[in-house]
Design a protein around this motif. Structure first.
Motif, short mmCIF file in Angstrom:
data_model
loop_
_atom_site.label_atom_id
_atom_site.label_comp_id
_atom_site.label_asym_id
_atom_site.label_seq_id
_atom_site.Cartn_x
_atom_site.Cartn_y
_atom_site.Cartn_z
N LEU A 2 0.82 -1.21 0.00
CA LEU A 2 0.00 0.00 0.00
C LEU A 2 0.86 1.26 0.00
O LEU A 2 0.47 2.28 -0.56
N GLY A 3 2.02 1.18 0.64
CA GLY A 3 2.89 2.34 0.71
C GLY A 3 3.42 2.77 -0.64
O GLY A 3 3.84 3.92 -0.82
N GLY A 4 3.39 1.88 -1.61
CA GLY A 4 3.88 2.21 -2.93
C GLY A 4 2.86 2.93 -3.79
O GLY A 4 3.19 3.36 -4.90
N ALA A 5 1.63 3.07 -3.30
CA ALA A 5 0.59 3.78 -4.05
C ALA A 5 0.60 5.25 -3.66
O ALA A 5 0.44 5.59 -2.49
N ASP A 6 0.78 6.13 -4.65
CA ASP A 6 0.91 7.56 -4.37
C ASP A 6 -0.34 8.16 -3.74
O ASP A 6 -0.26 9.15 -3.00
N ASP A 7 -1.52 7.58 -4.04
CA ASP A 7 -2.77 8.17 -3.56
C ASP A 7 -3.28 7.51 -2.28
O ASP A 7 -4.40 7.79 -1.84
N ILE A 8 -2.49 6.62 -1.67
CA ILE A 8 -2.90 5.94 -0.45
C ILE A 8 -1.87 6.20 0.64
O ILE A 8 -0.67 6.03 0.42
N ARG A 90 -1.71 -5.45 -6.84
CA ARG A 90 -2.30 -4.31 -7.54
C ARG A 90 -3.83 -4.34 -7.44
O ARG A 90 -4.48 -3.29 -7.41
N GLU A 91 -4.42 -5.54 -7.36
CA GLU A 91 -5.87 -5.65 -7.25
C GLU A 91 -6.33 -5.30 -5.84
O GLU A 91 -7.43 -4.76 -5.66
N ILE A 92 -5.52 -5.62 -4.84
CA ILE A 92 -5.86 -5.22 -3.48
C ILE A 92 -5.83 -3.70 -3.37
O ILE A 92 -6.72 -3.09 -2.76
N VAL A 93 -4.83 -3.10 -3.96
CA VAL A 93 -4.73 -1.64 -3.95
C VAL A 93 -5.95 -1.02 -4.63
O VAL A 93 -6.54 -0.05 -4.14
N VAL A 96 -8.99 -1.15 -2.40
CA VAL A 96 -8.96 -0.08 -1.40
C VAL A 96 -9.46 1.22 -2.01
O VAL A 96 -10.25 1.95 -1.40
N ARG A 97 -9.01 1.53 -3.22
CA ARG A 97 -9.46 2.75 -3.89
C ARG A 97 -10.99 2.73 -4.11
O ARG A 97 -11.67 3.74 -3.95
N LYS A 98 -11.51 1.57 -4.51
CA LYS A 98 -12.94 1.48 -4.80
C LYS A 98 -13.77 1.73 -3.55
O LYS A 98 -14.73 2.51 -3.59
N VAL A 99 -13.44 1.08 -2.44
CA VAL A 99 -14.26 1.28 -1.25
C VAL A 99 -14.09 2.69 -0.69
O VAL A 99 -15.02 3.26 -0.12
N ALA A 100 -12.92 3.28 -0.89
CA ALA A 100 -12.72 4.67 -0.46
C ALA A 100 -13.62 5.60 -1.25
O ALA A 100 -14.05 6.65 -0.74
N ALA A 101 -13.94 5.22 -2.49
CA ALA A 101 -14.81 6.03 -3.34
C ALA A 101 -16.28 5.70 -3.14
O ALA A 101 -17.15 6.23 -3.84
#
Length: 211
Positions: A2-8, A90-93, A96-101
């Motif tokens: 998760l730390g590698g995702a710029d928006d998380i 990448r699918e887990i990341v 996370v983006r989907k549920v945040a939205a």
């Protein structure tokens, strides 16, 4: 991962479900990625507690799914979806983006498959099952006729576009109905709509429309 995702931004990590409430109170995260099996307080109890908060975070459950009998309880508690523990990072990341939205991390097309696979894990006895069905039918009775039709279609795993085509509605109208259903029934997401329809014993065959 998760730390590698710029928006998380990872704001906290709990070793046990009993630590989750304090971390959420301190950091107000948008999403909690929750393992089910933890010592002391498991992820199911932790999810139920979190979703009772005034402004709860979304919960994305980590599970083995095919061998985990607790997925249904997690979704009833208000989890926004689930990811398998062997899911590519990448699918887990992306989940996370989907549920945040505000989107469930679960395709509408597989909602019925999910219910079919985990319903056998619902260990309620006959009396409890009938009481659950009675309560579910009572809740669905609060819906208008078209809202109920939309709810049943959600319970069959239909996407908004498919519901629009089947029920001769515009896509914005379907979205409005889904939003109203969630508000009226005090539900978190369309997965819970599907579970409520399932509990009520609503027919899940093809929708029909009388002329």
């Amino acid at each position: 991962m998760l730390g590698g995702a710029d928006d998380i931004e990872v704001v906290g990590e709990a070793a046990d479900g009993s630590e989750v409430q304090a971390l959420v109170a301190a950091h107000a995260p948008d999403v909690v990625l929750m393992d089910i099996r933890m010592p002391r307080l498991d992820g199911l109890a932790a999810t139920e507690a979190l979703r009772r908060r005034a402004e709860p975070p979304e919960v994305l459950v980590l599970t083995t799914f095919h061998t985990d009998e607790h997925v249904l309880r997690a979704l009833r508690a208000g989890a926004a979806g689930f990811v398998l523990k062997d899911t590519p990072p990448r699918e887990i990341v992306e989940a996370v983006r989907k549920v945040a939205a505000g989107e469930p991390a679960l395709s509408p097309a597989v909602i019925q498959q999910l219910i079919a696979q985990v319903s056998g894990a619902d260990t309620a006895g006959p009396g409890q099952a009938e009481e659950r069905a009675r309560r579910a039918r009572g809740r669905l009775a609060a819906l208008g006729e078209r809202e109920r039709e939309v709810a049943v279609a959600v319970g069959r795993g239909r996407s908004n576009a498919e519901i629009a085509a089947e029920l001769y509605m515009s896509l914005p109208t379907v979205k409005t109905h889904v939003s109203r259903i969630l508000t009226k029934l005090d539900l978190n997401n369309r997965v819970q709509i599907a579970l409520l329809v399932h509990d009520a014993g609503e027919p899940t065959g093809e929708a029909t429309r009388e002329s």
